[in-house]
Scaffold this active site. Structure first.
Site, PDB file in Angstrom:
ATOM      1  N   ASP A 141      46.074  48.450  92.849  1.00 34.11           N
ATOM      2  CA  ASP A 141      45.528  47.255  93.492  1.00 34.11           C
ATOM      3  C   ASP A 141      45.955  47.173  94.952  1.00 34.11           C
ATOM      4  O   ASP A 141      46.126  46.086  95.500  1.00 34.11           O
ATOM      5  CB  ASP A 141      46.027  46.016  92.732  1.00 34.11           C
ATOM      6  CG  ASP A 141      45.276  44.757  93.120  1.00 34.11           C
ATOM      7  OD1 ASP A 141      45.837  43.651  92.903  1.00 34.11           O
ATOM      8  OD2 ASP A 141      44.152  44.861  93.649  1.00 34.11           O
ATOM      9  N   LYS A 144      42.160  50.033  99.214  1.00 35.71           N
ATOM     10  CA  LYS A 144      41.091  50.615  98.378  1.00 35.71           C
ATOM     11  C   LYS A 144      40.812  52.069  98.756  1.00 35.71           C
ATOM     12  O   LYS A 144      40.448  52.866  97.908  1.00 35.71           O
ATOM     13  CB  LYS A 144      39.809  49.775  98.497  1.00 35.71           C
ATOM     14  CG  LYS A 144      40.053  48.269  98.287  1.00 35.71           C
ATOM     15  CD  LYS A 144      40.878  47.959  97.032  1.00 35.71           C
ATOM     16  CE  LYS A 144      41.556  46.604  97.113  1.00 35.71           C
ATOM     17  NZ  LYS A 144      42.629  46.436  96.081  1.00 35.71           N
ATOM     18  N   ASP A 169      41.840  47.732  90.125  1.00 36.84           N
ATOM     19  CA  ASP A 169      41.167  46.494  90.489  1.00 36.84           C
ATOM     20  C   ASP A 169      40.158  46.781  91.601  1.00 36.84           C
ATOM     21  O   ASP A 169      40.255  47.777  92.336  1.00 36.84           O
ATOM     22  CB  ASP A 169      42.198  45.457  90.976  1.00 36.84           C
ATOM     23  CG  ASP A 169      41.578  44.073  91.129  1.00 36.84           C
ATOM     24  OD1 ASP A 169      42.107  43.285  91.932  1.00 36.84           O
ATOM     25  OD2 ASP A 169      40.568  43.783  90.462  1.00 36.84           O
ATOM     26  N   ASN A 170      39.134  45.888  91.732  1.00 34.08           N
ATOM     27  CA  ASN A 170      38.239  45.889  92.894  1.00 34.08           C
ATOM     28  C   ASN A 170      37.354  47.113  93.065  1.00 34.08           C
ATOM     29  O   ASN A 170      37.018  47.485  94.201  1.00 34.08           O
ATOM     30  CB  ASN A 170      39.041  45.709  94.186  1.00 34.08           C
ATOM     31  CG  ASN A 170      40.006  44.575  94.123  1.00 34.08           C
ATOM     32  OD1 ASN A 170      41.215  44.765  94.246  1.00 34.08           O
ATOM     33  ND2 ASN A 170      39.498  43.361  93.916  1.00 34.08           N
ATOM     34  N   GLU A 199      38.408  37.489  92.194  1.00 34.28           N
ATOM     35  CA  GLU A 199      39.284  36.372  91.821  1.00 34.28           C
ATOM     36  C   GLU A 199      38.818  35.067  92.479  1.00 34.28           C
ATOM     37  O   GLU A 199      38.450  35.053  93.661  1.00 34.28           O
ATOM     38  CB  GLU A 199      40.742  36.672  92.193  1.00 34.28           C
ATOM     39  CG  GLU A 199      40.960  37.208  93.586  1.00 34.28           C
ATOM     40  CD  GLU A 199      40.885  38.729  93.651  1.00 34.28           C
ATOM     41  OE1 GLU A 199      40.165  39.349  92.853  1.00 34.28           O
ATOM     42  OE2 GLU A 199      41.530  39.308  94.536  1.00 34.28           O
TER      43      GLU A 199
HETATM   44  O1  LIG Z   1      42.730  44.348 100.012  1.00 34.37           O
HETATM   45  C1  LIG Z   1      43.028  44.039  98.873  1.00 34.37           C
HETATM   46  N1  LIG Z   1      44.162  44.473  98.310  1.00 34.37           N
HETATM   47  C2  LIG Z   1      45.094  45.337  99.076  1.00 34.37           C
HETATM   48  C3  LIG Z   1      46.064  44.490  99.920  1.00 34.37           C
HETATM   49  C4  LIG Z   1      46.932  45.336 100.821  1.00 34.37           C
HETATM   50  C5  LIG Z   1      47.845  46.261 100.051  1.00 34.37           C
HETATM   51  C6  LIG Z   1      49.010  46.674 100.914  1.00 34.37           C
HETATM   52  N2  LIG Z   1      49.699  47.774 100.265  1.00 34.37           N
HETATM   53  C7  LIG Z   1      50.562  47.668  99.233  1.00 34.37           C
HETATM   54  C8  LIG Z   1      50.960  48.955  98.931  1.00 34.37           C
HETATM   55  N3  LIG Z   1      50.355  49.823  99.778  1.00 34.37           N
HETATM   56  C9  LIG Z   1      49.569  49.092 100.590  1.00 34.37           C
HETATM   57  C10 LIG Z   1      42.134  43.115  98.090  1.00 34.37           C
HETATM   58  C11 LIG Z   1      41.114  42.421  98.756  1.00 34.37           C
HETATM   59  C12 LIG Z   1      40.272  41.532  98.055  1.00 34.37           C
HETATM   60  C13 LIG Z   1      39.184  40.792  98.755  1.00 34.37           C
HETATM   61  C14 LIG Z   1      38.116  40.239  98.033  1.00 34.37           C
HETATM   62  C15 LIG Z   1      37.094  39.538  98.676  1.00 34.37           C
HETATM   63  C16 LIG Z   1      37.149  39.372 100.054  1.00 34.37           C
HETATM   64  F1  LIG Z   1      36.173  38.671 100.662  1.00 34.37           F
HETATM   65  C17 LIG Z   1      38.208  39.921 100.781  1.00 34.37           C
HETATM   66  C18 LIG Z   1      39.207  40.626 100.132  1.00 34.37           C
HETATM   67  C19 LIG Z   1      40.470  41.321  96.680  1.00 34.37           C
HETATM   68  C20 LIG Z   1      41.476  42.016  96.023  1.00 34.37           C
HETATM   69  O2  LIG Z   1      41.677  41.828  94.684  1.00 34.37           O
HETATM   70  C21 LIG Z   1      42.300  42.913  96.704  1.00 34.37           C
HETATM   71  O3  LIG Z   1      43.263  43.574  95.981  1.00 34.37           O
HETATM   72 MG   LIG Z   2      42.843  43.346  93.881  1.00 32.24          MG
END
Ligand SMILES: O=C(NCCCCCn1ccnc1)c1cc(-c2ccc(F)cc2)cc(O)c1O
Ligand SMILES: [Mg+2]
Length: 215
Positions: A141, A144, A169-170, A199
């Site tokens: 998660d 992406k 996820d996603n 979500e």
């Molecule tokens: O970007 C997401 N997750 C990564 C966050 C950064 C991870 C950092 N990291 C940790 C370890 N290595 C790197 C994410 C985005 C959305 C979303 C949905 C709709 C929208 F309009 C905008 C965004 C929904 C999710 O469920 C997500 O998980």
């Molecule tokens: Mg997610």
């Protein structure tokens, strides 16, 4: 320094949820993020899919890529059997700084270890530095565009065994098309798609389960 959204979520939990009760923490994060400020927790709808696949797997060693505020780590830790452990990787220090007290408030800190850093550097160190043999369950998660490279890295490092479950996820929104292409065509995985929604939203999304078939 102005308070961040993630700090506001933590404060709402600390002031309203039942300390030591992971279910209460999960419910209160969902309440805040559905009623006050949207945040990228896996959420209640996809959370039920996570629960179901997690229970079917009944894992001993769990890896999570992308901790954020600790919502899914707490959601999984509440289902972990005695003696099992969950390692969660978070690259963004400001997120790890919220996840740590969130996990402690939920009372699951003895089962959950937050590893701060980049997945590409932490994954190769799991066997040597964190005494991991193999992982039974991986919740993916994080960024992406890292899903595929980190999946290949898990294979290369010998961290997956026959039957290891990846749950991503996603895969629809924001989307992980190259990951779907890889796990569905590599020949190394049995895949299942779980349609759902982003979500706290009615935007379409999905989770993908990929069960490793062994080398
Ligand atoms: O970007 C997401 N997750 C990564 C966050 C950064 C991870 C950092 N990291 C940790 C370890 N290595 C790197 C994410 C985005 C959305 C979303 C949905 C709709 C929208 F309009 C905008 C965004 C929904 C999710 O469920 C997500 O998980
Ligand atoms: Mg997610």
């Amino acid at each position: 320094m102005a308070q961040s959204k993630e700090q506001r979520i933590l404060e709402f939990v600390q002031e309203n949820a039942v300390k030591g009760d992971p279910q209460s923490v999960v419910e209160h994060i969902d309440k805040y993020c559905s009623q006050k400020e949207w945040a990228m927790n896996v959420g209640d709808e996809k959370g039920l899919i996570l629960d179901k696949v997690f229970k079917e797997t009944n894992p001993t060693t769990v890896l999570e890529l992308g901790t954020y505020c600790g919502y899914s780590a707490i959601r999984m830790a509440r289902l972990l059997k005695k003696g099992s452990r969950l390692l969660t990787v978070e690259m963004q220090p400001e997120h790890a700084a919220v996840a740590k007290p969130m996990i402690e408030f939920a009372g699951v800190q003895d089962k959950v270890q937050i590893l701060e850093g980049a997945t590409e550097t932490i994954i190769p160190s799991l066997k040597t530095k964190y005494e991991v043999d193999q992982v039974d369950f991986v919740f993916i998660d994080h960024f992406k565009n890292f899903y595929t490279s980190d999946t290949k890295l898990l294979e290369k490092c010998g961290l997956l065994k026959k039957g290891s479950v990846l749950l991503a996820d996603n895969v629809v929104y924001p989307g992980a098309p190259d990951f779907l292409e890889y796990v569905r065509t590599s020949g190394h995985y049995d895949c299942t798609n779980y349609p759902s929604h982003v979500e706290y939203s009615d935007k379409l999304d999905a989770m993908e389960k990929a069960v490793f078939k062994g080398n």
